[in-house]
Design a protein around this motif. Structure first.
Motif, PDB file in Angstrom:
ATOM      1  N   LYS A 185       9.497 -10.173 118.342  1.00  0.00           N
ATOM      2  CA  LYS A 185       8.603 -10.538 119.439  1.00  0.00           C
ATOM      3  C   LYS A 185       9.392 -11.350 120.449  1.00  0.00           C
ATOM      4  CE  LYS A 185       4.819 -10.669 116.213  1.00  0.00           C
ATOM      5  NZ  LYS A 185       3.997 -11.485 115.354  1.00  0.00           N
ATOM      6  N   LYS A 217      -2.881  -5.854 129.788  1.00  0.00           N
ATOM      7  CA  LYS A 217      -3.761  -6.589 128.890  1.00  0.00           C
ATOM      8  C   LYS A 217      -3.279  -6.402 127.456  1.00  0.00           C
ATOM      9  CE  LYS A 217      -7.224  -2.879 128.898  1.00  0.00           C
ATOM     10  NZ  LYS A 217      -6.321  -1.884 129.381  1.00  0.00           N
ATOM     11  N   VAL A 218      -3.763  -7.242 126.561  1.00  0.00           N
ATOM     12  CA  VAL A 218      -3.376  -7.198 125.156  1.00  0.00           C
ATOM     13  C   VAL A 218      -3.614  -5.792 124.599  1.00  0.00           C
ATOM     14  CG1 VAL A 218      -3.902  -8.089 122.856  1.00  0.00           C
ATOM     15  CG2 VAL A 218      -3.799  -9.650 124.803  1.00  0.00           C
ATOM     16  N   GLY A 219      -2.592  -5.285 123.884  1.00  0.00           N
ATOM     17  CA  GLY A 219      -2.674  -3.952 123.273  1.00  0.00           C
ATOM     18  C   GLY A 219      -2.068  -2.849 124.112  1.00  0.00           C
ATOM     19  N   ASP A 220      -1.821  -3.104 125.397  1.00  0.00           N
ATOM     20  CA  ASP A 220      -1.209  -2.086 126.255  1.00  0.00           C
ATOM     21  C   ASP A 220       0.223  -1.805 125.813  1.00  0.00           C
ATOM     22  OD1 ASP A 220      -3.464  -1.874 127.821  1.00  0.00           O
ATOM     23  OD2 ASP A 220      -2.626  -2.932 129.555  1.00  0.00           O
ATOM     24  N   VAL A 221       0.600  -0.552 125.883  1.00  0.00           N
ATOM     25  CA  VAL A 221       1.983  -0.152 125.661  1.00  0.00           C
ATOM     26  C   VAL A 221       2.574   0.078 127.046  1.00  0.00           C
ATOM     27  CG1 VAL A 221       3.509   1.594 124.678  1.00  0.00           C
ATOM     28  CG2 VAL A 221       1.477   0.868 123.409  1.00  0.00           C
ATOM     29  N   THR A 271       4.787  -3.409 123.261  1.00  0.00           N
ATOM     30  CA  THR A 271       3.339  -3.568 123.193  1.00  0.00           C
ATOM     31  C   THR A 271       2.991  -5.003 123.573  1.00  0.00           C
ATOM     32  OG1 THR A 271       3.244  -1.947 121.405  1.00  0.00           O
ATOM     33  CG2 THR A 271       1.306  -3.344 121.704  1.00  0.00           C
ATOM     34  N   LEU A 294       1.252  -8.441 123.558  1.00  0.00           N
ATOM     35  CA  LEU A 294       0.575  -9.285 122.573  1.00  0.00           C
ATOM     36  C   LEU A 294      -0.272 -10.373 123.240  1.00  0.00           C
ATOM     37  CD1 LEU A 294       3.527  -9.818 120.071  1.00  0.00           C
ATOM     38  CD2 LEU A 294       1.591  -8.251 119.825  1.00  0.00           C
ATOM     39  N   LYS A 295       0.224 -10.915 124.370  1.00  0.00           N
ATOM     40  CA  LYS A 295      -0.461 -11.995 125.063  1.00  0.00           C
ATOM     41  C   LYS A 295      -0.007 -11.997 126.516  1.00  0.00           C
ATOM     42  CE  LYS A 295      -0.839 -17.055 125.031  1.00  0.00           C
ATOM     43  NZ  LYS A 295      -0.307 -18.287 124.437  1.00  0.00           N
ATOM     44  N   ASP A 330       5.623  -7.261 121.654  1.00  0.00           N
ATOM     45  CA  ASP A 330       6.155  -6.780 120.381  1.00  0.00           C
ATOM     46  C   ASP A 330       7.241  -5.796 120.760  1.00  0.00           C
ATOM     47  OD1 ASP A 330       6.709  -5.462 118.002  1.00  0.00           O
ATOM     48  OD2 ASP A 330       4.601  -5.195 117.445  1.00  0.00           O
ATOM     49  N   PRO A 356       6.171   1.489 119.375  1.00  0.00           N
ATOM     50  CA  PRO A 356       4.810   1.671 118.844  1.00  0.00           C
ATOM     51  C   PRO A 356       4.745   2.559 117.593  1.00  0.00           C
ATOM     52  CG  PRO A 356       4.792   1.874 121.219  1.00  0.00           C
ATOM     53  CD  PRO A 356       6.234   1.777 120.800  1.00  0.00           C
TER      54      PRO A 356
END
Length: 163
Positions: free
Chosen positions: A77, A92-96, A110, A112-113, A122, A126
């Motif tokens: 990370k 936004k969180v979760g976007d790749v 990806t 995370l925040k 991350d 993915p």
């Protein structure tokens, strides 16, 4: 002509993840993927599976995570300034998304925040940690041009368009 090192190999593929869902399908693109074989332009297991194949060959191959995008590293990370992202304000969180690297390359990450000036990501691909199943159809094999070998990748449709 068979697929071997320093040949430009064109192929269509469908990739299915461990959950059984299609994660990528080249057949929905205008041209098959073209790569310079033997130069690490695709995941190792798929590159190895293409070796020795001929135009018209259709095959399936299941790859372990080690042969694909590698095992997942939970400590991979990083906090990155927003300026390194295209469209950072919409993430936004979760976007790749794709992270631009200092040397001019890119890396899929990806989110995370999302903070005011930085984004925590991350760095694992993915698909890291997953077994993948490929359905492949070889559509072309040709000798690489000297410039392609010098650059380490295929040029033209389905390859790198700068050539």
């Amino acid at each position: 002509m068979n697929a071997e090192k320093n040949k430009v190999v064109s192929f269509h593929y469908t990739v299915v993840g461990e959950d059984g869902n299609v994660v990528d399908n080249s057949r929905e693109r205008p041209a098959p993927l073209s790569i310079l074989l033997g130069h690490g332009n695709i995941i190792p297991g798929l590159e190895k599976a293409l070796e020795g194949r001929a135009v018209g060959d259709k095959f399936e191959v299941e790859l372990s995570s080690e042969e694909a995008y590698g095992p997942r590293n939970p400590d991979s990370k990083q906090r990155v300034p927003k300026k390194y992202f295209s469209g950072a304000q919409k993430l936004k969180v979760g976007d790749v998304t794709v992270l631009s690297l200092k040397g001019g390359g890119h890396r899929v990450v990806t989110v995370l925040k999302v903070g005011m000036t930085a984004i925590d990501v991350d760095l694992n691909h993915p698909l890291a940690g997953q077994k993948l199943k490929f359905d492949v159809e070889l559509t072309g094999v040709r000798d690489a041009q000297p410039e392609e070998i010098a650059h380490g990748h295929a040029h033209g449709p389905g390859g790198n368009e700068h050539g």
